[in-house]
Scaffold this motif. Structure first.
Motif, short mmCIF file in Angstrom:
data_model
loop_
_atom_site.label_atom_id
_atom_site.label_comp_id
_atom_site.label_asym_id
_atom_site.label_seq_id
_atom_site.Cartn_x
_atom_site.Cartn_y
_atom_site.Cartn_z
N THR A 1 13.39 4.93 6.72
CA THR A 1 12.40 5.14 7.90
C THR A 1 10.78 5.23 7.61
N TYR A 2 10.62 4.85 6.10
CA TYR A 2 9.30 5.13 5.55
C TYR A 2 8.58 3.80 6.02
N ASP A 3 7.31 3.65 6.16
CA ASP A 3 6.61 2.48 6.21
C ASP A 3 5.93 2.31 4.76
N LYS A 4 5.31 1.10 4.67
CA LYS A 4 4.80 0.68 3.28
C LYS A 4 3.75 1.77 2.77
N LEU A 5 2.83 2.00 3.88
CA LEU A 5 1.73 3.14 3.16
C LEU A 5 2.24 4.38 2.87
N GLU A 6 3.26 4.85 3.55
CA GLU A 6 3.94 6.15 3.10
C GLU A 6 4.66 6.02 1.66
N ILE A 7 5.26 4.78 1.43
CA ILE A 7 5.81 4.83 0.40
C ILE A 7 4.98 4.47 -0.98
N ILE A 8 3.44 3.70 -0.60
CA ILE A 8 2.74 3.67 -1.53
C ILE A 8 2.16 4.91 -1.95
N ASN A 9 1.83 5.96 -0.99
CA ASN A 9 1.22 7.08 -1.38
C ASN A 9 2.22 8.16 -2.32
N LEU A 10 3.71 7.97 -2.15
CA LEU A 10 4.53 8.45 -3.09
C LEU A 10 4.61 7.82 -4.36
N ALA A 11 4.48 6.59 -4.35
CA ALA A 11 4.61 5.85 -5.72
C ALA A 11 3.33 6.50 -6.36
N ASN A 12 2.08 6.46 -5.84
CA ASN A 12 1.01 7.30 -6.61
C ASN A 12 1.26 8.77 -6.92
N GLN A 13 1.99 9.35 -6.19
CA GLN A 13 2.43 10.85 -6.52
C GLN A 13 2.95 10.86 -7.57
N PHE A 14 3.93 9.88 -7.61
CA PHE A 14 5.27 9.98 -8.70
C PHE A 14 4.70 9.22 -10.00
N GLY A 15 3.52 8.63 -9.98
CA GLY A 15 2.80 7.87 -11.14
C GLY A 15 3.64 6.48 -11.34
N THR A 16 4.33 5.92 -10.53
CA THR A 16 4.91 4.66 -10.58
C THR A 16 4.10 3.41 -10.11
N TYR A 17 3.04 3.64 -9.36
CA TYR A 17 2.58 2.38 -8.56
C TYR A 17 1.83 1.51 -9.45
N GLU A 18 0.95 1.97 -10.27
CA GLU A 18 0.27 1.12 -11.18
C GLU A 18 1.16 0.25 -11.97
N ILE A 19 2.53 0.75 -12.46
CA ILE A 19 3.54 -0.15 -13.07
C ILE A 19 4.01 -1.09 -12.20
N SER A 20 4.34 -0.55 -11.03
CA SER A 20 5.09 -1.38 -10.01
C SER A 20 4.40 -2.69 -9.87
N ILE A 21 3.05 -2.74 -9.74
CA ILE A 21 2.13 -3.68 -9.39
C ILE A 21 1.81 -4.72 -10.33
N LEU A 22 2.42 -4.46 -11.56
CA LEU A 22 2.19 -5.46 -12.57
C LEU A 22 2.93 -6.59 -12.21
N PRO A 23 2.60 -7.79 -12.72
CA PRO A 23 2.81 -9.34 -12.15
C PRO A 23 3.91 -9.83 -12.94
N TYR A 24 5.28 -9.11 -12.99
CA TYR A 24 6.45 -9.67 -13.49
C TYR A 24 7.28 -9.64 -12.64
N ALA A 25 7.95 -10.74 -12.07
CA ALA A 25 8.91 -10.72 -11.05
C ALA A 25 10.21 -10.53 -11.41
N ASP A 26 11.17 -9.97 -10.40
CA ASP A 26 12.41 -9.56 -10.85
C ASP A 26 13.43 -10.55 -10.23
N SER A 27 14.68 -10.41 -10.17
CA SER A 27 15.59 -11.24 -9.92
C SER A 27 15.54 -11.50 -8.36
N CYS A 28 15.26 -10.29 -7.38
CA CYS A 28 15.17 -10.59 -6.27
C CYS A 28 14.30 -11.48 -5.85
N SER A 29 13.06 -11.27 -6.16
CA SER A 29 11.72 -11.74 -5.62
C SER A 29 11.62 -13.33 -6.16
#
Length: 389
Positions: free
Chosen positions: A317-345
């Protein structure tokens, strides 16, 4: 003595299980801080860390912030239970003021046998500080400094600031979960939330070389390292080479179903690992309605391949902004936005179906003559286990 004072938060509500939770947290703290020369003392409702070198404070606190189960991290002064020593310490603390400073005293009388009650103690201490320094003034509503004094059986603990910890429960008191992780923003956050609930989390990711680059896997490994850097166990990352299945799925007659079928096979593979290695559940980073594969109809069609398997979706039930805020809190956001596509995308069709049906998904799978053989080969030969240290 300058100490770090840790508050447990939610752990204090666990009734008869409280001791188990506190013992687990204590072990997790010891493991996370094993490279520092410290004295850690376990108490009923808190822990104390003593004998910390001044140059180690920042490093220790940085680690403590990421340990689930810790509600508050407090840099405090522990003094003998001598009122005059407490006054002397606070007078010295405020001796270099150059302008009017507003303060408030808050007393917590843990030892109820102390001769003054909390209000009387605060009033007396506030008065003595006012007398000692003309630049101090009491303001109970908007103080610049809230001085908290805890009265314990053998000492006073005095502090002004609290740092919020991760909260939740210590890792190890919950079950064991297998997280489907991509290189995106959502699934690492979902894993972080499950750890906060006390679960040990291992990870399953899918690669499709040569379509996915080696950097995409490195990115996923870095996400796992970041999430688990204070974990009391060595997490596993299962890497499934999905290329053969991916190519076979591209032959279906209705390409709007390609992501639906791909995710059905992701779930089948996750269930194989879950059963083989005794995980209690599998988990995803799905957020309801965020993309085509996350509508209720899609979730139902994809999950229908499972048997007696619980799927946890912490971000439902989270929206994208809430998820991004948590990603910053957990220290994963800057890694997640690196431009390397996975199988899904990489394999999202131009117009993915938003309301797939189980009947149609099964019909399309039956069009693929080699799918079962390739699935079995993938399970047997194309899943590598990496230990993330």
């Amino acid at each position: 003595m300058k100490i770090i004072y840790l508050k447990y938060g939610e752990l204090t509500l666990k009734g008869k299980n409280k001791k188990v939770f506190i013992n687990q947290l204590f072990q997790n703290i010891k493991i996370a801080l094993k490279n520092f020369d410290l004295k850690i003392i376990k108490q009923y409702d808190s822990s104390l860390i003593k004998e910390i070198k001044e140059e180690d404070f920042d490093g220790v606190i940085s680690i403590l912030k990421n340990i689930p189960g810790i509600s508050q991290i407090i840099i405090a002064q522990q003094l003998e239970r001598n009122y005059n020593d407490l006054v002397k310490f606070l007078v010295e603390k405020f001796s270099n003021l150059k302008e009017l400073t507003l303060f408030k005293i808050e007393t917590k009388r843990n030892d109820k046998s102390y001769e003054l009650n909390s209000m009387e103690f605060s009033r007396k201490l506030g008065h003595d500080l006012l007398v000692s320094n003309k630049l101090l003034k009491v303001d109970v509503k908007n103080p610049q400094y809230k001085i908290i004094v805890e009265i314990h059986k053998n000492n006073f603990i005095c502090y002004t600031n609290k740092i919020n910890g991760r909260g939740g429960f210590p890792i190890g008191v919950g079950g064991k979960v297998l997280m489907l992780i991509s290189g995106g923003i959502d699934s690492p956050v979902a894993a972080g939330l499950l750890m906060k609930k006390g679960y040990k989390v291992d990870f399953l990711t899918f690669i499709s070389p040569p379509h996915t680059k080696p950097e995409a896997l490195t990115k996923t490994e870095d996400l796992v390292k970041t999430l688990t850097k204070t974990c009391p166990y060595v997490p596993k990352l299962y890497v499934c080479n999905f290329t053969k299945l991916q190519h076979e799925l591209s032959h279906i007659s209705d390409h709007s179903y390609q992501i639906t079928l791909m995710r059905r096979y992701f779930f089948r593979i996750a269930q194989e690992l879950k059963n083989k290695f005794d995980y209690d559940a599998i988990a995803t980073g799905e957020s309801l309605g965020q993309v085509a594969s996350q509508t209720i109809q899609s979730i139902n069609t994809i999950e229908s391949v499972l048997n007696n398997t619980v799927v946890l979706r912490p971000l439902l039930t989270y929206d994208k902004l809430e998820i991004i805020n948590l990603a910053n809190q957990f220290g994963t956001y800057e890694i997640s936005i690196l431009p390397y596509a996975d199988s899904c995308s990489l394999f999202v069709p131009a117009n993915p179906v938003t309301k797939p049906t189980i009947h149609k998904a099964e019909k399309l799978e039956n069009e693929l003559d080699l799918i079962n053989e390739l699935y079995n080969i993938t399970i047997e030969k194309h899943i590598e286990t990496k230990l993330i240290k």
